[in-house]
Design a protein around this motif. Structure first.
Motif, mmCIF file in Angstrom:
data_model
loop_
_atom_site.group_PDB
_atom_site.id
_atom_site.type_symbol
_atom_site.label_atom_id
_atom_site.label_comp_id
_atom_site.label_asym_id
_atom_site.label_seq_id
_atom_site.Cartn_x
_atom_site.Cartn_y
_atom_site.Cartn_z
ATOM 1 N N THR A 322 19.062 -18.543 -30.273
ATOM 2 C CA THR A 322 18.537 -17.895 -31.471
ATOM 3 C C THR A 322 17.020 -17.957 -31.453
ATOM 4 O OG1 THR A 322 18.558 -19.949 -32.762
ATOM 5 C CG2 THR A 322 20.576 -18.612 -32.785
ATOM 6 N N VAL A 323 16.396 -17.150 -32.286
ATOM 7 C CA VAL A 323 14.935 -17.142 -32.387
ATOM 8 C C VAL A 323 14.420 -18.522 -32.780
ATOM 9 C CG1 VAL A 323 12.966 -16.167 -33.631
ATOM 10 C CG2 VAL A 323 14.867 -14.687 -32.955
ATOM 11 N N GLU A 324 15.168 -19.220 -33.650
ATOM 12 C CA GLU A 324 14.760 -20.555 -34.090
ATOM 13 C C GLU A 324 14.752 -21.557 -32.946
ATOM 14 O OE1 GLU A 324 15.887 -18.051 -37.287
ATOM 15 O OE2 GLU A 324 17.093 -18.690 -35.557
ATOM 16 N N GLU A 325 15.576 -21.315 -31.921
ATOM 17 C CA GLU A 325 15.657 -22.234 -30.788
ATOM 18 C C GLU A 325 14.563 -21.993 -29.751
ATOM 19 O OE1 GLU A 325 20.223 -23.378 -29.994
ATOM 20 O OE2 GLU A 325 19.883 -21.204 -30.045
ATOM 21 N N GLU A 326 13.699 -21.043 -30.019
ATOM 22 C CA GLU A 326 12.617 -20.753 -29.080
ATOM 23 C C GLU A 326 11.676 -21.955 -28.926
ATOM 24 O OE1 GLU A 326 9.662 -16.938 -28.177
ATOM 25 O OE2 GLU A 326 10.674 -17.148 -30.100
ATOM 26 N N THR A 327 11.654 -22.805 -29.939
ATOM 27 C CA THR A 327 10.787 -23.986 -29.887
ATOM 28 C C THR A 327 11.475 -25.186 -29.233
ATOM 29 O OG1 THR A 327 11.524 -24.632 -32.110
ATOM 30 C CG2 THR A 327 9.521 -23.280 -31.950
ATOM 31 N N SER A 328 12.729 -25.035 -28.846
ATOM 32 C CA SER A 328 13.458 -26.132 -28.208
ATOM 33 C C SER A 328 12.821 -26.483 -26.865
ATOM 34 C CB SER A 328 14.926 -25.740 -27.995
ATOM 35 O OG SER A 328 15.577 -26.653 -27.128
ATOM 36 N N PRO A 329 12.725 -27.764 -26.528
ATOM 37 C CA PRO A 329 12.137 -28.144 -25.234
ATOM 38 C C PRO A 329 12.964 -27.674 -24.040
ATOM 39 C CG PRO A 329 13.102 -30.045 -26.349
ATOM 40 C CD PRO A 329 13.090 -28.932 -27.344
ATOM 41 N N ASN A 330 14.240 -27.347 -24.275
ATOM 42 C CA ASN A 330 15.108 -26.880 -23.198
ATOM 43 C C ASN A 330 15.140 -25.359 -23.066
ATOM 44 O OD1 ASN A 330 15.944 -29.552 -22.539
ATOM 45 N ND2 ASN A 330 17.402 -29.508 -24.249
ATOM 46 N N ALA A 331 14.475 -24.656 -23.970
ATOM 47 C CA ALA A 331 14.502 -23.193 -23.954
ATOM 48 C C ALA A 331 13.731 -22.655 -22.755
ATOM 49 C CB ALA A 331 13.914 -22.643 -25.244
ATOM 50 N N LYS A 332 14.276 -21.583 -22.158
ATOM 51 C CA LYS A 332 13.659 -20.918 -21.015
ATOM 52 C C LYS A 332 13.426 -19.440 -21.351
ATOM 53 C CE LYS A 332 13.849 -24.439 -18.087
ATOM 54 N NZ LYS A 332 14.256 -25.465 -19.072
ATOM 55 N N PRO A 333 12.459 -18.809 -20.694
ATOM 56 C CA PRO A 333 12.194 -17.388 -20.960
ATOM 57 C C PRO A 333 13.429 -16.501 -20.826
ATOM 58 C CG PRO A 333 10.409 -18.314 -19.671
ATOM 59 C CD PRO A 333 11.477 -19.368 -19.734
ATOM 60 N N ASN A 334 14.290 -16.791 -19.832
ATOM 61 C CA ASN A 334 15.476 -15.966 -19.618
ATOM 62 C C ASN A 334 16.482 -16.061 -20.757
ATOM 63 O OD1 ASN A 334 14.464 -15.068 -17.221
ATOM 64 N ND2 ASN A 334 16.190 -15.715 -15.959
ATOM 65 N N ASP A 335 16.358 -17.087 -21.596
ATOM 66 C CA ASP A 335 17.257 -17.216 -22.749
ATOM 67 C C ASP A 335 17.037 -16.092 -23.750
ATOM 68 O OD1 ASP A 335 18.228 -19.563 -21.640
ATOM 69 O OD2 ASP A 335 16.949 -20.868 -22.851
#
Length: 400
Positions: A322-335
């Motif tokens: 989700t857009v909110e998870e963009e700040t997650s340390p595990n988030a990657k651009p391909n997500d």
């Protein structure tokens, strides 16, 4: 009587012609009704997308949406090692999934991959019951098991497309360069095994184009026997080059014009499948945007229109986070490379992808005309039989 017969035949042929023409007219109408402009007016390639989930979405909804904008999809099974694929495909739940895929109008691209990631490292995937000394693809028992899996899948399912190695250069660069030639020879043997039981299955392997380019690994493509492979596949995410450092290409327009066409220097006239392409919309993780996704798709279509493309697949239907998870340390651009957001909201690229799907697929013309010709031949045969029947009836009447 003769005049009446000709009228009937003429009517039938005109009717069949209208049917054949109608098939094409419908397709053209779909393409013209879209309110976007594309750099191509017809396509000779199938398009695909991975049916990733949206929030609170059902299986039927997700696959139905994917089927409305795609012809094919990659059939990946999470946590199913390649040596268990045959048995996994026999399970009722997997059979149900295949039925759903086919009923949604999607053709699955079957997959076998010999490497996996374990504890953050690329490793050869070996069955636990095999001798612990089995460390490479030159081991006869491992090779035999691999070929058996490929043959069983091909015999049971007759896939239209079968990928027997995904992003295989990963194994070369990150696991074993010495073992890669064993894989190349295994592809030759596997190809023969597949064709023996399913001659029309299209067999291919996939490379990471962006990595081949940055590592100068084009020679890996040339290792393969072009007589033992039907097409070459590639994944491509140009915005990821340089990650996590500065991007090599901040915008699609920064890419060299021959970024994709140079592939043909190594694949020759072999058809090409882009099994995964995409551009992120994440501004935070890679400076991306919805507009850049559109720009990339248009750039891709413009610069590949003279290539022998057979498949072009966008990475995923919905974002993986989700857009909110963009700040997650595990988030990657391909997500965030989906055609839609995780909540189902359409991105700007969605309408362009819809238009690409609706655009005239050139192979539909031969199919329509083939149907017309086939029906015409059936009609001619029926009329001929009818004439013979009338003659025999007259002869019988005269002999009474």
């Amino acid at each position: 009587m003769i005049l009446m017969k000709y009228k009937i035949v003429s009517f039938i042929l005109i009717f069949l012609f209208a049917i054949a023409s109608g098939v094409n007219a419908t397709v053209v109408k779909k393409a013209k009704c879209e309110g976007v402009s594309l750099p191509i007016s017809s396509r000779s390639f199938l398009i695909g997308v991975t049916p990733t989930f949206k929030l609170n979405g059902t299986l039927e909804e997700i696959y139905g949406t994917a089927g409305s904008v795609a012809d094919v999809m990659n059939l990946w099974f999470v946590n199913v090692p390649w040596y268990n694929t045959t048995e996994h495909l026999k399970k009722p739940e997997t059979q149900g999934l295949l039925w759903l895929i086919n009923s949604s109008g999607l053709t699955p691209i079957f997959q076998l991959n010999f490497w996996t990631i374990k504890d953050g490292k690329v490793v050869l995937q070996v069955p636990p019951y095999m001798n612990s000394t089995t460390t490479n693809l030159g081991t006869p028992q491992l090779r035999q098991l691999w070929i058996e899996q490929a043959v069983n899948i091909s015999r049971n399912h007759h896939p239209k497309y079968f990928c027997i190695g995904n992003e295989v250069d990963t194994y070369y660069w990150n696991c074993s360069q010495d073992d890669f030639d064993n894989y190349v020879s295994l592809v030759r043997e596997t190809y023969d095994g597949i064709k023996a039981v399913s001659p029309y299955t299209r067999v291919f392997v996939v490379f990471r184009l962006d990595t081949i380019d940055s590592y100068n690994g084009w020679f890996l493509i040339e290792k393969f026997d072009k007589n033992k492979i039907d097409l070459f596949g590639f994944t491509s995410y140009p915005y990821m080059l340089g990650y996590p450092g500065p991007a090599w290409y901040e915008n699609p327009r920064d890419m060299p014009s021959n970024y994709y066409t140079r592939i043909m220097n190594y694949t020759g006239d072999k058809p090409i499948a882009f099994s995964e392409i995409g551009w992120t919309s994440s501004a935070r993780l890679r400076g991306g945007s919805e507009e850049e996704q559109v720009e990339f798709l248009l750039w891709f279509l413009e610069h590949t229109k003279n290539m022998p493309l057979e498949i072009v697949s966008w990475l995923c239907l919905h974002d993986l986070r989700t857009v909110e998870e963009e700040t997650s340390p595990n988030a990657k651009p391909n997500d965030f490379a989906g055609l839609r957001y995780k909540n189902g909201t359409e991105k700007a690229v969605w309408s362009y992808w819809q238009a690409l799907y609706a655009i005239t697929y050139v192979s539909e013309f031969p199919e329509a005309w083939l149907m017309f010709i086939s029906l015409m031949l059936v009609t001619i045969v029926a009329i001929s039989i009818h004439k013979v029947t009338i003659k025999r009836s007259k002869a019988s009447y005269l002999n009474i």
